[in-house]
Write an enzyme that holds these catalytic residues in place. Structure first.
Site, PDB file in Angstrom:
ATOM      1  N   HIS A 166      49.812  39.951  48.428  1.00  0.00           N
ATOM      2  CA  HIS A 166      49.040  39.518  46.967  1.00  0.00           C
ATOM      3  C   HIS A 166      49.747  38.311  46.642  1.00  0.00           C
ATOM      4  O   HIS A 166      50.835  38.087  46.626  1.00  0.00           O
ATOM      5  CB  HIS A 166      49.090  40.687  45.948  1.00  0.00           C
ATOM      6  CG  HIS A 166      48.187  40.517  44.799  1.00  0.00           C
ATOM      7  ND1 HIS A 166      48.425  39.697  44.023  1.00  0.00           N
ATOM      8  CD2 HIS A 166      46.997  40.964  44.779  1.00  0.00           C
ATOM      9  CE1 HIS A 166      47.232  39.463  43.065  1.00  0.00           C
ATOM     10  NE2 HIS A 166      46.278  40.409  43.558  1.00  0.00           N
ATOM     11  N   ASP A 224      43.584  47.099  47.430  1.00  0.00           N
ATOM     12  CA  ASP A 224      42.322  47.623  48.183  1.00  0.00           C
ATOM     13  C   ASP A 224      42.867  48.617  49.411  1.00  0.00           C
ATOM     14  O   ASP A 224      42.173  49.234  49.828  1.00  0.00           O
ATOM     15  CB  ASP A 224      41.951  46.099  48.835  1.00  0.00           C
ATOM     16  CG  ASP A 224      41.507  45.181  47.823  1.00  0.00           C
ATOM     17  OD1 ASP A 224      41.929  44.323  47.192  1.00  0.00           O
ATOM     18  OD2 ASP A 224      40.011  45.706  47.602  1.00  0.00           O
TER      19      ASP A 224
HETATM   20  C1  SDX Z   1      42.570  41.007  45.868  1.00  0.00           C
HETATM   21  O1  SDX Z   1      44.284  37.120  43.075  1.00  0.00           O
HETATM   22  C2  SDX Z   1      43.834  38.205  42.743  1.00  0.00           C
HETATM   23  O2  SDX Z   1      44.037  38.934  41.661  1.00  0.00           O
HETATM   24  C3  SDX Z   1      43.144  39.170  43.909  1.00  0.00           C
HETATM   25  C4  SDX Z   1      42.892  40.608  43.460  1.00  0.00           C
HETATM   26  C5  SDX Z   1      42.118  40.886  42.141  1.00  0.00           C
HETATM   27  O3  SDX Z   1      41.880  41.969  41.325  1.00  0.00           O
HETATM   28  O4  SDX Z   1      41.198  39.627  41.749  1.00  0.00           O
HETATM   29  O5  SDX Z   1      44.043  41.198  43.273  1.00  0.00           O
HETATM   30  C6  SDX Z   1      42.001  41.369  44.545  1.00  0.00           C
HETATM   31  O6  SDX Z   1      41.844  40.103  46.399  1.00  0.00           O
HETATM   32  C7  SDX Z   1      43.812  41.494  46.612  1.00  0.00           C
HETATM   33  C8  SDX Z   1      43.917  41.022  47.934  1.00  0.00           C
HETATM   34  C9  SDX Z   1      43.096  41.444  49.136  1.00  0.00           C
HETATM   35  N1  SDX Z   1      43.065  40.906  50.114  1.00  0.00           N
HETATM   36  C10 SDX Z   1      43.649  41.731  51.446  1.00  0.00           C
HETATM   37  O7  SDX Z   1      44.532  42.631  51.213  1.00  0.00           O
HETATM   38  C11 SDX Z   1      43.744  40.685  52.581  1.00  0.00           C
HETATM   39  C12 SDX Z   1      45.118  40.539  53.171  1.00  0.00           C
HETATM   40  N2  SDX Z   1      45.968  39.788  52.388  1.00  0.00           N
HETATM   41  C13 SDX Z   1      45.953  38.299  52.944  1.00  0.00           C
HETATM   42  O8  SDX Z   1      44.692  37.862  52.887  1.00  0.00           O
HETATM   43  C14 SDX Z   1      47.114  37.562  51.740  1.00  0.00           C
HETATM   44  O9  SDX Z   1      48.110  38.317  51.500  1.00  0.00           O
HETATM   45  C15 SDX Z   1      46.486  37.291  50.331  1.00  0.00           C
HETATM   46  C16 SDX Z   1      45.336  36.425  50.582  1.00  0.00           C
HETATM   47  C17 SDX Z   1      46.144  38.615  49.619  1.00  0.00           C
HETATM   48  C18 SDX Z   1      47.376  36.386  49.711  1.00  0.00           C
HETATM   49  O10 SDX Z   1      47.642  35.409  50.361  1.00  0.00           O
HETATM   50  P1  SDX Z   1      48.831  34.376  49.757  1.00  0.00           P
HETATM   51  O11 SDX Z   1      49.257  34.484  48.569  1.00  0.00           O
HETATM   52  O12 SDX Z   1      47.893  32.756  49.926  1.00  0.00           O
HETATM   53  O13 SDX Z   1      49.852  34.508  50.971  1.00  0.00           O
HETATM   54  P2  SDX Z   1      49.897  33.665  52.111  1.00  0.00           P
HETATM   55  O14 SDX Z   1      48.748  33.484  52.947  1.00  0.00           O
HETATM   56  O15 SDX Z   1      50.583  32.277  51.790  1.00  0.00           O
HETATM   57  O16 SDX Z   1      51.045  34.302  52.998  1.00  0.00           O
HETATM   58  C19 SDX Z   1      52.392  34.421  52.727  1.00  0.00           C
HETATM   59  C20 SDX Z   1      53.176  34.969  53.964  1.00  0.00           C
HETATM   60  C21 SDX Z   1      52.347  34.044  55.308  1.00  0.00           C
HETATM   61  O17 SDX Z   1      53.402  34.173  56.143  1.00  0.00           O
HETATM   62  P3  SDX Z   1      54.549  32.901  56.309  1.00  0.00           P
HETATM   63  O18 SDX Z   1      53.621  31.566  56.592  1.00  0.00           O
HETATM   64  O19 SDX Z   1      55.334  32.724  55.238  1.00  0.00           O
HETATM   65  O20 SDX Z   1      55.148  33.197  57.654  1.00  0.00           O
HETATM   66  O21 SDX Z   1      52.616  36.152  54.300  1.00  0.00           O
HETATM   67  C22 SDX Z   1      51.940  36.133  55.481  1.00  0.00           C
HETATM   68  C23 SDX Z   1      51.450  34.703  55.832  1.00  0.00           C
HETATM   69  O22 SDX Z   1      51.123  34.976  57.114  1.00  0.00           O
HETATM   70  N3  SDX Z   1      50.861  37.353  55.143  1.00  0.00           N
HETATM   71  C24 SDX Z   1      50.420  38.249  56.065  1.00  0.00           C
HETATM   72  C25 SDX Z   1      49.184  38.837  55.238  1.00  0.00           C
HETATM   73  N4  SDX Z   1      49.207  38.395  53.930  1.00  0.00           N
HETATM   74  C26 SDX Z   1      50.101  37.273  54.001  1.00  0.00           C
HETATM   75  N5  SDX Z   1      50.713  38.712  56.846  1.00  0.00           N
HETATM   76  C27 SDX Z   1      50.289  39.641  57.575  1.00  0.00           C
HETATM   77  N6  SDX Z   1      49.211  40.416  56.873  1.00  0.00           N
HETATM   78  C28 SDX Z   1      48.765  40.213  55.669  1.00  0.00           C
HETATM   79  N7  SDX Z   1      48.019  40.896  55.003  1.00  0.00           N
END
Ligand code: SDX
Length: 426
Positions: A308, A365
């Site tokens: 998140h 989720d």
């Molecule tokens: C919702 O914003 C809100 O408030 C949203 C929400 C709401 O109520 O409106 O809470 C609802 O959207 C919840 C999130 C639902 N989405 C998912 O579950 C999809 C999977 N999650 C990812 O897509 C991701 O974690 C996000 C989009 C939720 C957050 O992305 P960020 O904050 O931009 O984080 P990032 O992409 O910069 O990741 C940081 C690191 C990265 O690795 P490094 O580059 O540091 O090595 O974490 C890794 C990412 O590759 N990473 C993951 C991951 N999520 C982040 N690796 C594996 N699996 C994942 N799910």
């Protein structure tokens, strides 16, 4: 009002600039850089707005480190446990929790306004079977503006209240109709004798002549899910809604845009993707393979339901839902295979260095998908459930921006990395 400032020194020319610090009621202060371009000739750069506040708001507050979420100052666990979704929707829309009379009146408003103009049904007829309900819902909400055109200009509190009640009340009906049409089933009209959440389940599940089985535990679980989704600061879909509000777009256009943004699987589409991913993994002995894929930088695979932008310890909504999932396990018989795979993934993610070091914990989720499946809500309706919950928050945010004395249209700048002028002589 703080007089404190932050000094920025440009080491290219030694010039320094002062920017005022604005303090929050609770949580991080902000540096007001609105004059930065005028003073420095440079923009700031912050892809995805990870360190950028886009607005002032008094609606919702999240403390990502502490795993805290408040709507108008009320903790989410209190609202989920002690109040109903209609209490919460009223709180978001009007600023305070309703007393008994206000809640009864709001509930009657929801029942009375739950019917949609018969003309909207012709729109649904245009969609093919199996059309995704989010596509139908987004079109349906936008189409409502052609029936309730006096809402295109909201000029006073009464008009705001009527518009807000109308949209919150009609979205569940549009949502249920969207699903019934997508399955080629006869639509079921709202029943004036049923409450908000019960009515939605009734319209989704019932067959003509009232045959339907609805258990109180199911209604309460879904009502809590609506509450937990009701607002969440400036997330991607709320930012879309506020962007449209800043152009003076009417609420139906803004909510329709919010639905489109929420549909993305990185956002509100995640709970549907969680179940599809768990089904694809299929068994506990395949979990390690997919954990490795999630950790592999070269592999685009991500664990749906994990991570998140704001919560880096735990999502307080996930905590409430985990309790409900465990209560429902026995009652409604969530498929054990899927839960075993989910539990294995959760156990690994909560201890594996890759996930722990990045603050990748189960989010709302991860659990809502399993609960909705136990409630026999079809996967393609999961994001629609999110829309029903989030609509009062979107309307409150749309209204908050429109109530500002002066509204600045949302218009970020960019770091241009394209070609310099290469126009030939002509
Ligand atoms: C919702 O914003 C809100 O408030 C949203 C929400 C709401 O109520 O409106 O809470 C609802 O959207 C919840 C999130 C639902 N989405 C998912 O579950 C999809 C999977 N999650 C990812 O897509 C991701 O974690 C996000 C989009 C939720 C957050 O992305 P960020 O904050 O931009 O984080 P990032 O992409 O910069 O990741 C940081 C690191 C990265 O690795 P490094 O580059 O540091 O090595 O974490 C890794 C990412 O590759 N990473 C993951 C991951 N999520 C982040 N690796 C594996 N699996 C994942 N799910």
């Amino acid at each position: 009002m703080s007089k404190d400032t932050v000094t920025l020194i440009n080491n290219r020319d030694g010039k320094s600039y002062e920017f005022p610090i604005l303090d929050a009621t609770v949580g991080p202060s902000v540096i007001n850089i609105s004059t930065l371009y005028k003073e420095t000739g440079m923009f700031t750069y912050d892809e995805g707005y990870t360190s950028t506040a886009s607005c002032r708001s008094d609606i919702t507050y999240i403390d990502g480190a502490a795993g805290k979420l408040m709507y108008r100052g009320y903790d989410i666990a209190y609202l989920a446990q002690e109040k109903t979704f209609l209490d919460t929707a009223y709180l978001l829309l009007n600023g305070d929790l309703p007393n008994k009379a206000e809640l009864d009146n709001f509930s009657f408003e929801m029942q009375k306004r739950s019917f949609v103009n018969e003309g909207v049904k012709k729109l649904f007829d245009a969609f093919p079977d199996r059309a995704h309900p989010m596509a139908i819902l987004s079109a349906g909400v936008s189409a409502l503006s052609t029936f309730y055109f006096k809402h295109l200009e909201i000029t006073n509190k009464e008009e705001y209240k009527e518009m807000a009640n109308r949209i919150v009340a009609k979205i569940p009906t549009l949502a249920a109709f969207s699903y019934r049409y997508s399955q080629g089933l006869p639509i079921i009209y709202p029943d004036m004798n049923r409450g908000f959440t019960e009515n939605f389940l009734y319209m989704l599940r019932s067959y003509p002549h009232n045959y339907v089985e609805l258990r109180p535990i199911e209604i309460k679980a879904l009502d809590t899910i609506f509450t937990l989704h009701a607002d969440h600061e400036q997330n991607a879909s709320t930012t879309a809604v506020r962007n449209l509000a800043s152009t003076n777009a009417h609420p139906y256009a803004a909510i329709s845009a919010g639905i489109g943004a929420l549909w993305g699987k990185s956002h509100g589409g995640a709970n549907e993707s969680v179940i599809r991913q768990l089904e694809m993994i299929g068994s506990v002995d395949r979990v390690d393979k997919f954990i490795a894929k999630a950790k592999d930088k070269e592999d685009p695979f991500r664990l749906m339901g994990f991570g998140h932008r704001v919560y880096k310890n735990f999502d307080p909504r996930a905590g409430v839902l985990k309790k409900i999932r465990n209560e429902l396990m026995g009652e409604l018989g969530i498929s054990s295979e899927l839960v075993e795979v989910a539990n294995k993934i959760e156990d690994i993610a909560l201890s594996d260095e890759y996930f722990v070091s990045r603050g990748l914990y189960p989010n709302i989720d991860f659990y809502s998908g399993l609960i909705l499946q136990a409630l026999k809500i079809p996967k393609e309706m999961f994001a629609v459930i999110f829309v029903i919950g989030r609509t009062p928050g979107w309307i409150a945010q749309w209204s908050e921006l429109n109530k500002q004395k002066s509204v600045k249209i949302a218009r970020p700048r960019q770091l241009y990395v394209g070609s310099d002028d290469r126009t030939p002589e002509y």
